[in-house]
Design a protein around this motif. Structure first.
Motif, PDB file in Angstrom:
ATOM      1  N   TYR A  10      58.526  45.017  33.703  1.00 22.06           N
ATOM      2  CA  TYR A  10      57.467  44.694  34.086  1.00 22.06           C
ATOM      3  C   TYR A  10      57.260  43.082  34.402  1.00 22.06           C
ATOM      4  CZ  TYR A  10      55.604  49.194  35.187  1.00 22.06           C
ATOM      5  OH  TYR A  10      54.962  51.106  34.791  1.00 22.06           O
ATOM      6  N   HIS A  22      54.471  41.211  35.440  1.00 16.85           N
ATOM      7  CA  HIS A  22      52.836  41.374  35.865  1.00 16.85           C
ATOM      8  C   HIS A  22      52.287  40.115  36.983  1.00 16.85           C
ATOM      9  CE1 HIS A  22      51.170  44.767  33.964  1.00 16.85           C
ATOM     10  NE2 HIS A  22      52.585  44.682  33.054  1.00 16.85           N
ATOM     11  N   ARG A  46      50.775  45.215  39.819  1.00 16.92           N
ATOM     12  CA  ARG A  46      49.099  44.454  39.324  1.00 16.92           C
ATOM     13  C   ARG A  46      48.824  45.967  38.591  1.00 16.92           C
ATOM     14  NH1 ARG A  46      46.167  40.275  40.742  1.00 16.92           N
ATOM     15  NH2 ARG A  46      47.227  40.048  43.361  1.00 16.92           N
ATOM     16  N   GLU A  47      47.902  45.671  37.832  1.00 17.16           N
ATOM     17  CA  GLU A  47      46.822  46.293  36.718  1.00 17.16           C
ATOM     18  C   GLU A  47      45.155  46.516  38.061  1.00 17.16           C
ATOM     19  OE1 GLU A  47      45.800  48.927  32.890  1.00 17.16           O
ATOM     20  OE2 GLU A  47      47.252  46.978  33.070  1.00 17.16           O
ATOM     21  N   LYS A  80      50.492  51.710  36.686  1.00 18.74           N
ATOM     22  CA  LYS A  80      50.604  50.173  37.971  1.00 18.74           C
ATOM     23  C   LYS A  80      50.591  49.871  38.899  1.00 18.74           C
ATOM     24  CE  LYS A  80      50.193  48.009  33.586  1.00 18.74           C
ATOM     25  NZ  LYS A  80      50.100  49.453  32.624  1.00 18.74           N
TER      26      LYS A  80
END
Length: 348
Positions: A296, A298, A337-338, A345
């Motif tokens: 990931y 982020h 993005r969370e 996600k």
């Protein structure tokens, strides 16, 4: 054109201390204890003079400096804009109130059914296995997390683990923190033994920065309980820049892989640290050389105190598009993005 804001540190002829690399580091627990805890000391070690201001002092007071010596040894002396230094040195901007940046950006407190347990996504649950970290990263999304309320004793863990025993849809237990590997091996082995006794659990995932910031953490005691587990083992490391991966980190990763651990990496896209395609490409290449798969990338979680690291989504997408022109697909991390309330996600 990317504009980088310089850190309020300037280089001077400072009387150097004994080189950190010449000092025997010893066992990992001693290294975890003997960390740099003061920004002025951090700068002295690096041959920098810190222009101390009330704003910078406030940044340190809000979230104290914590840097292991093994990590410090990879920071370039005399460079106030070193990408590793920027991850650990407080700035006055951390005290600024910025709209949209909050203490609990992922709303984790709304998903904590038991002390020490966060359950947001189907099929997996996260355990706060340690309230402490080896290193305090300035952009940490849990820098305001109420760890005092989420640090069960081993006896209290039994009530928390009942939650996992009663929900057979949970197939994966995630150890997080803080940093789970900051806990002693005896405590971690006992916790994992209890997890192994839950028949519907299939995987153990560990999110940690310790094998990176203190590679000696990957010792025989860790490998004994981890390698012997019946659960499939995944370790998600957190590396933002290729400079973080020295030969000690490579050796630690090789030991983990030999114990049957799948190694993944997640990075955070950070202004002034890795927000250019050359840096991201070098990171992916170096990760794969060390046996770690990029997983990931982020975008920044909007935690208060870290707004100065933010990179806009459009710029983030452009960077990943540029990576696709240079790297094989398996070297390109997923840009995510969370989003609070979502069941996974969110890809960008």
């Amino acid at each position: 054109m990317i504009t980088r804001t310089p850190i309020a540190v300037h280089c001077e002829e400072v009387e150097p201390e004994a080189p950190v690399s010449d000092t025997p580091l010893g066992d990992w627990q001693r290294q975890l204890r003997d960390v740099i805890r003061d920004p002025a000391a951090l700068c002295r070690h690096l041959g920098l003079d810190f222009e101390w201001s009330s704003g910078a002092r406030r940044g340190h007071d809000l979230f104290p400096v914590r840097v292991p010596l093994a990590y410090l040894s990879r920071i370039r002396r005399g460079d106030p804009n070193d990408p590793l230094l920027r991850q650990v040195l407080p700035l006055g901007a951390e005290g600024d109130a910025v709209r949209g940046f909050v203490d609990d950006p992922l709303e984790e407190r709304d998903h904590t059914p038991k002390p020490g347990l966060i359950h947001k996504y189907p099929g997996r649950a996260l355990l706060i296995a340690s309230p402490t970290c080896a290193i305090n990263c300035r952009y940490c999304f849990r820098r305001h997390f109420p760890y005092a309320d989420n640090a069960p004793s081993m006896r209290e863990w039994e009530r928390t683990l009942d939650y996992l025993r009663e929900d057979d849809s949970i197939r994966e237990a995630i150890l997080s923190g803080g940093d789970p590997l900051a806990s002693p091996d005896r405590r971690l082995a006992a916790l994992v033994e209890r997890l192994e006794a839950i028949p519907h659990l299939k995987r153990l995932r560990i999110h940690t920065r310790l094998p990176v910031v203190i590679p000696d953490r990957v010792d025989d005691a860790l490998l004994e309980w981890l390698g012997g587990s019946r659960l499939q083992k995944v370790m998600v490391l957190h590396i933002n820049h290729a400079q973080e991966i020295d030969e000690a980190v490579v050796a630690a990763c090789a030991r983990l892989k030999a114990a049957g651990v799948t190694l993944l990496n997640q990075s955070v896209l950070l202004r002034g640290i890795n927000d250019d395609v050359d840096t991201l490409a070098a990171l992916s290449e170096r990760l794969f050389e060390a046996g770690i798969l990029p997983y990931y990338l982020h975008v920044l979680d909007p935690v208060s105190g870290a707004a100065h690291f933010d990179v806009p989504d459009d710029e983030a997408r452009d960077l990943v598009d540029a990576l696709r022109q240079r790297l094989a697909g398996f070297l390109i991390p997923r840009l995510v993005r969370e989003v609070p309330g979502e069941r996974s996600k969110t890809p960008l």
